[in-house]
Design a protein around this motif. Sequence first.
Motif, PDB file in Angstrom:
ATOM      1  N   CYS A 173       0.186  15.693  38.307  1.00 56.05           N
ATOM      2  CA  CYS A 173       0.189  16.916  39.114  1.00 56.05           C
ATOM      3  C   CYS A 173      -0.528  16.658  40.437  1.00 56.05           C
ATOM      4  CB  CYS A 173      -0.471  18.067  38.352  1.00 56.05           C
ATOM      5  SG  CYS A 173      -2.276  17.963  38.267  1.00 56.05           S
ATOM      6  N   TRP A 205      -1.518  15.954  33.768  1.00 60.21           N
ATOM      7  CA  TRP A 205      -1.801  17.080  34.655  1.00 60.21           C
ATOM      8  C   TRP A 205      -3.245  17.530  34.429  1.00 60.21           C
ATOM      9  CZ3 TRP A 205       1.761  16.718  30.795  1.00 60.21           C
ATOM     10  CH2 TRP A 205       1.533  17.444  29.623  1.00 60.21           C
ATOM     11  N   CYS A 209      -3.701  23.120  35.674  1.00 60.42           N
ATOM     12  CA  CYS A 209      -2.263  23.108  35.394  1.00 60.42           C
ATOM     13  C   CYS A 209      -1.992  23.399  33.918  1.00 60.42           C
ATOM     14  CB  CYS A 209      -1.653  21.764  35.784  1.00 60.42           C
ATOM     15  SG  CYS A 209      -1.385  21.568  37.559  1.00 60.42           S
ATOM     16  N   ALA A 227       2.065  22.964  39.714  1.00 62.96           N
ATOM     17  CA  ALA A 227       1.654  21.570  39.494  1.00 62.96           C
ATOM     18  C   ALA A 227       2.090  20.642  40.622  1.00 62.96           C
ATOM     19  CB  ALA A 227       2.222  21.066  38.172  1.00 62.96           C
TER      20      ALA A 227
END
Length: 245
Positions: A173, A205, A209, A227
Amino acid sequence: MKYKKYAEKSCQKLNEFQNDFRKKYDTDNYENWFYNQSSETLRLYSENKEIYFKYIPVGTFSQKKNTWMWSWANENSVEPRKFQTLKVKEFGEKKNYENLTNEHFGGDNFTGWELTSIAFEIIGAIGTYRVISDDLEKYFLLTEEITKEEVEKIESELIECGVHGKLRKAFICQHLNSKQKTGFEEAFETYRGMELDEEDDFQAWCSECEKERIKTNGWNDESMEFAKISLVCEKCYFEIKETNE
């Protein structure tokens, strides 16, 4: 068992196995070799024939300095599967075998094959191979024979990283970076050098996120917009992961 005795037994086992491997694949009758660190493939070839193998790098021996270095300690290598040789290091720690735990140390003409024999016994392979270039010996565990088409497919899926060169791709992300901790959630548990199934990629991530993903009941347009997934190489991926551990 003392290290010297263990090493002798490992060398004897590999020697017996290697004779069959060399006959089966006719490896002594190829005039040239080429290995690609990014795809971890070895090509043996002559004018009218060629053969390809996937490999795990074991280590290198410098003929000038008479020193050995394990591949897991070689920071200049981009080969992901070098970390599989950490299994040898772990075994050495249990048995108190210093040659299996020290990053690099002095040796002689037999050191490379001795340590490759031990790696062969612990990790496993279909055979071994050594190349010599500019007084540097490089040792491989050959794990499988593959086709030229398979090599081309592997290489086509690599990405060019401005820092680390050509490596496998990974997805993160927009909030993840190697400078600050942001949390590190993964699609599945990963480790350096791991083998991936054909449909899998490294994916991670941050904690924010993850909250957004849960709030929106999974990955969808809304959570993906938050993201803003980007593409990085796997070495960048694991550097970021280590920052968050």
